[in-house]
Design an enzyme around this catalytic site. Structure first.
Site, PDB file in Angstrom:
ATOM      1  CB  THR A 106      -0.905   0.005   1.255  1.00  0.00           C
ATOM      2  OG1 THR A 106      -1.416   1.316   1.466  1.00  0.00           O
ATOM      3  CG2 THR A 106      -0.143  -0.397   2.509  1.00  0.00           C
ATOM      4  CG  ASP A 107      -1.103   4.997  -0.998  1.00  0.00           C
ATOM      5  OD1 ASP A 107      -1.635   4.356  -0.071  1.00  0.00           O
ATOM      6  OD2 ASP A 107      -1.693   5.905  -1.623  1.00  0.00           O
ATOM      7  CD  GLU A 108      -3.334   3.479   4.291  1.00  0.00           C
ATOM      8  OE1 GLU A 108      -3.210   3.478   5.528  1.00  0.00           O
ATOM      9  OE2 GLU A 108      -4.411   3.282   3.713  1.00  0.00           O
ATOM     10  CE1 TYR A 142      -3.403  -2.530   5.860  1.00  0.00           C
ATOM     11  CE2 TYR A 142      -3.243  -0.180   5.375  1.00  0.00           C
ATOM     12  CZ  TYR A 142      -3.351  -1.494   4.941  1.00  0.00           C
ATOM     13  OH  TYR A 142      -3.415  -1.770   3.589  1.00  0.00           O
ATOM     14  CE  LYS A 177      -0.195  -4.587   3.032  1.00  0.00           C
ATOM     15  NZ  LYS A 177      -0.609  -5.934   2.554  1.00  0.00           N
TER      16      LYS A 177
HETATM   17  P1  NAD Z   1     -10.058  -6.990   2.597  1.00  0.00           P
HETATM   18  O1  NAD Z   1     -10.013  -6.709   4.054  1.00  0.00           O
HETATM   19  O2  NAD Z   1     -11.298  -6.682   1.823  1.00  0.00           O
HETATM   20  O3  NAD Z   1      -9.726  -8.543   2.338  1.00  0.00           O
HETATM   21  C1  NAD Z   1      -8.731  -9.229   3.023  1.00  0.00           C
HETATM   22  C2  NAD Z   1      -8.948 -10.720   2.808  1.00  0.00           C
HETATM   23  O4  NAD Z   1      -7.878 -11.425   3.460  1.00  0.00           O
HETATM   24  C3  NAD Z   1     -10.251 -11.255   3.406  1.00  0.00           C
HETATM   25  O5  NAD Z   1     -10.888 -12.118   2.497  1.00  0.00           O
HETATM   26  C4  NAD Z   1      -9.793 -12.019   4.641  1.00  0.00           C
HETATM   27  O6  NAD Z   1     -10.645 -13.106   4.982  1.00  0.00           O
HETATM   28  C5  NAD Z   1      -8.422 -12.490   4.201  1.00  0.00           C
HETATM   29  N1  NAD Z   1      -7.521 -12.778   5.344  1.00  0.00           N
HETATM   30  C6  NAD Z   1      -7.293 -11.973   6.419  1.00  0.00           C
HETATM   31  N2  NAD Z   1      -6.433 -12.584   7.247  1.00  0.00           N
HETATM   32  C7  NAD Z   1      -6.089 -13.773   6.669  1.00  0.00           C
HETATM   33  C8  NAD Z   1      -5.227 -14.821   7.046  1.00  0.00           C
HETATM   34  N3  NAD Z   1      -4.537 -14.786   8.193  1.00  0.00           N
HETATM   35  N4  NAD Z   1      -5.110 -15.881   6.204  1.00  0.00           N
HETATM   36  C9  NAD Z   1      -5.809 -15.945   5.050  1.00  0.00           C
HETATM   37  N5  NAD Z   1      -6.657 -14.973   4.663  1.00  0.00           N
HETATM   38  C10 NAD Z   1      -6.791 -13.891   5.462  1.00  0.00           C
HETATM   39  O7  NAD Z   1      -8.805  -6.232   1.992  1.00  0.00           O
HETATM   40  P2  NAD Z   1      -8.599  -5.541   0.558  1.00  0.00           P
HETATM   41  O8  NAD Z   1      -9.074  -4.140   0.631  1.00  0.00           O
HETATM   42  O9  NAD Z   1      -9.095  -6.442  -0.490  1.00  0.00           O
HETATM   43  O10 NAD Z   1      -7.008  -5.490   0.509  1.00  0.00           O
HETATM   44  C11 NAD Z   1      -6.258  -6.568  -0.047  1.00  0.00           C
HETATM   45  C12 NAD Z   1      -4.787  -6.249   0.041  1.00  0.00           C
HETATM   46  O11 NAD Z   1      -4.519  -5.050  -0.693  1.00  0.00           O
HETATM   47  C13 NAD Z   1      -4.273  -5.999   1.451  1.00  0.00           C
HETATM   48  O12 NAD Z   1      -2.996  -6.595   1.575  1.00  0.00           O
HETATM   49  C14 NAD Z   1      -4.173  -4.493   1.559  1.00  0.00           C
HETATM   50  O13 NAD Z   1      -3.150  -4.126   2.449  1.00  0.00           O
HETATM   51  C15 NAD Z   1      -3.830  -4.116   0.135  1.00  0.00           C
HETATM   52  N6  NAD Z   1      -4.269  -2.776  -0.305  1.00  0.00           N
HETATM   53  C16 NAD Z   1      -5.562  -2.391  -0.160  1.00  0.00           C
HETATM   54  C17 NAD Z   1      -5.967  -1.126  -0.637  1.00  0.00           C
HETATM   55  C18 NAD Z   1      -7.406  -0.680  -0.533  1.00  0.00           C
HETATM   56  O14 NAD Z   1      -7.709   0.469  -0.870  1.00  0.00           O
HETATM   57  N7  NAD Z   1      -8.356  -1.513  -0.118  1.00  0.00           N
HETATM   58  C19 NAD Z   1      -5.041  -0.282  -1.234  1.00  0.00           C
HETATM   59  C20 NAD Z   1      -3.699  -0.718  -1.370  1.00  0.00           C
HETATM   60  C21 NAD Z   1      -3.335  -1.975  -0.910  1.00  0.00           C
HETATM   61  P1  TYD Z   2     -10.571   4.336   4.528  1.00  0.00           P
HETATM   62  O1  TYD Z   2     -11.572   3.906   3.505  1.00  0.00           O
HETATM   63  O2  TYD Z   2     -10.632   3.722   5.890  1.00  0.00           O
HETATM   64  O3  TYD Z   2      -9.144   4.133   3.850  1.00  0.00           O
HETATM   65  P2  TYD Z   2      -7.660   4.614   4.388  1.00  0.00           P
HETATM   66  O4  TYD Z   2      -7.756   5.052   5.779  1.00  0.00           O
HETATM   67  O5  TYD Z   2      -6.890   3.355   4.242  1.00  0.00           O
HETATM   68  O6  TYD Z   2      -7.245   5.701   3.450  1.00  0.00           O
HETATM   69  O7  TYD Z   2     -10.687   5.911   4.711  1.00  0.00           O
HETATM   70  C1  TYD Z   2     -10.512   6.790   3.625  1.00  0.00           C
HETATM   71  C2  TYD Z   2     -10.581   8.204   4.172  1.00  0.00           C
HETATM   72  O8  TYD Z   2     -11.902   8.451   4.659  1.00  0.00           O
HETATM   73  C3  TYD Z   2      -9.653   8.438   5.357  1.00  0.00           C
HETATM   74  O9  TYD Z   2      -9.128   9.760   5.267  1.00  0.00           O
HETATM   75  C4  TYD Z   2     -10.567   8.321   6.564  1.00  0.00           C
HETATM   76  C5  TYD Z   2     -11.892   8.818   6.041  1.00  0.00           C
HETATM   77  N1  TYD Z   2     -13.094   8.209   6.667  1.00  0.00           N
HETATM   78  C6  TYD Z   2     -14.123   9.037   7.170  1.00  0.00           C
HETATM   79  O10 TYD Z   2     -14.043  10.267   7.111  1.00  0.00           O
HETATM   80  N2  TYD Z   2     -15.210   8.442   7.731  1.00  0.00           N
HETATM   81  C7  TYD Z   2     -15.345   7.078   7.837  1.00  0.00           C
HETATM   82  O11 TYD Z   2     -16.365   6.602   8.395  1.00  0.00           O
HETATM   83  C8  TYD Z   2     -14.295   6.255   7.303  1.00  0.00           C
HETATM   84  C9  TYD Z   2     -14.387   4.773   7.366  1.00  0.00           C
HETATM   85  C10 TYD Z   2     -13.191   6.865   6.721  1.00  0.00           C
END
Ligand code: NAD
Ligand code: TYD
Length: 339
Positions: free
Chosen positions: A125-127, A153, A157
């Protein structure tokens, strides 16, 4: 090729599985997922009968189980999406983040070393880069930006990323890492900003905006992220990190207003609540490297992506209403009850 997709019952992993089965019917996909609160088997119902697909309920921290599956399936590639992914939850309880995100990644890489692999891809992630100030729109995250995490988090990562690079340098494991900005699209768990606001607005519930709503995220449609990972698997250079971003910076408050407008809901639903602890101000990716080396660019303009996403949540109410009626209700009460 046999490709292990961990965390494939979650948001991005499931979208990636759909993309791969559609684009590469010659490949076999094995999804490993623990099915935590964020994993949803019904998400994968449309591919369960596909002969090129297998689902295995497995915790990536379960070393014996992971080794057994490697012996059975002999994967060529592992794409690791499995993670605890929600910043707010990591602030409440960091431990599971360290277990899954760091130690789980280690177990997968140990299996790759033991049984051999063509590629281990870590979805990051970019975080990991921390945040950028709002008054410096000229600054972006590049792959050279120092790691400077803010939340448990992002720290978990970043730790995993460092471990992945260490396994490459020390053991010669053929790894790649992608660091993507915020994704949105179908099947995102309704605890994240966009689906939470859509679900609450549809139920005429308050829309909880943290702080002043001025925080900026760089939003990318999930399908574009999946295409980028596919490209890295096929053409990316081993040992490299690739940033993936949408060139689409938006303030949270503006996103919430767009959702209100699209659903015909009044902005009076917007409620400003106590800010997130350590809240990152701005994320912005410079995707020049993946563009230059692999020819990837985001394809979906935000206006199209958000329209498709809102339409999906309208057409798939049962998917998210089932989630809202379960354990999530207690989570919501705890996190937002007296905020
Ligand atoms: P999500 O929370 O929707 O899904 C995570 C999945 O992983 C779930 O299906 C969960 O059951 C599974 N999981 C959790 N712990 C596990 C374990 N110990 N063993 C096996 N499976 C397990 O997450 P997402 O938003 O789909 O993110 C997927 C990946 O992409 C993550 O690694 C996250 O850090 C990365 N990512 C997400 C975003 C975003 O905007 N959502 C952006 C950049 C990177
Ligand atoms: P989020 O979807 O949790 O992603 P991330 O924190 O990984 O960027 O949140 C996106 C942005 O929205 C973040 O600045 C936090 C804000 N946010 C709210 O303002 N209200 C909410 O209820 C949630 C879940 C997030």
């Amino acid at each position: 090729m046999t490709i292990f997709v961990t965390g494939g019952a979650g948001f991005i992993g499931s979208n990636f599985i759909f993309h791969m089965l559609d684009r590469h019917p010659e490949d076999r996909i094995v999804c490993l997922d623990k099915l935590t609160y964020a994993g949803n088997l019904s998400t994968l119902s449309s591919v369960m009968d596909n002969p090129n697909f297998r689902f295995v309920k497995l915790d990536i921290c379960d070393r014996e189980g992971v080794y057994r599956l490697f012996e059975e399936e002999h994967p060529d590639v592992v794409v690791n999406f499995a993670a605890e992914s929600h910043v707010d939850r990591s602030i409440e309880n960091p431990e599971i983040f360290l277990q899954t995100n760091i130690l789980g990644t280690q177990v997968l890489m140990d299996a790759c070393r033991k049984y051999g692999i063509q590629r281990f891809h870590q979805v990051s992630t970019d975080e990991v880069y921390g945040d950028l100030p709002l008054d410096r729109p000229d600054l972006f995250f590049t792959e050279e930006t120092p790691i400077r995490t803010s939340s448990p988090y992002s720290a978990s990562k970043a730790s995993a990323d460092l471990l992945v690079l260490a396994y490459h340098r020390t053991y010669g494991l053929p790894v790649t890492i992608s660091r993507c900005s915020n994704n949105y699209g179908p099947y995102q768990f309704p605890e994240k900003l966009i689906p939470l606001m859509i679900a609450n607005a549809l139920n005429d519930k308050p829309l909880p905006v943290y702080g002043k709503g001025e925080n900026v995220r760089d939003w990318l449609y999930v399908e574009d992220h999946c295409k980028a990972i596919d490209r890295i698997l096929r053409k990316g250079r081993v040992g490299e990190v690739y940033n993936i971003g949408g060139h689409n910076e938006m303030r949270n408050i503006d996103i919430v207003r767009i959702i209100c407008k699209a659903l015909g809901k009044p902005e009076s639903l917007i409620t400003y609540v106590t800010d997130r602890k350590g809240h990152d101000m701005r994320y912005a990716i410079d995707p020049a490297k993946i563009h230059r080396e692999l020819g990837w660019l985001p394809e979906t303009p935000f206006a199209d992506g958000i329209r498709k996403t809102i339409a999906w949540y309208l057409e798939n109410r049962t998917w998210w209403e089932t989630i809202l009626s379960g354990e999530y209700r207690d989570y919501y009460e705890k996190m937002y009850g007296n905020r």
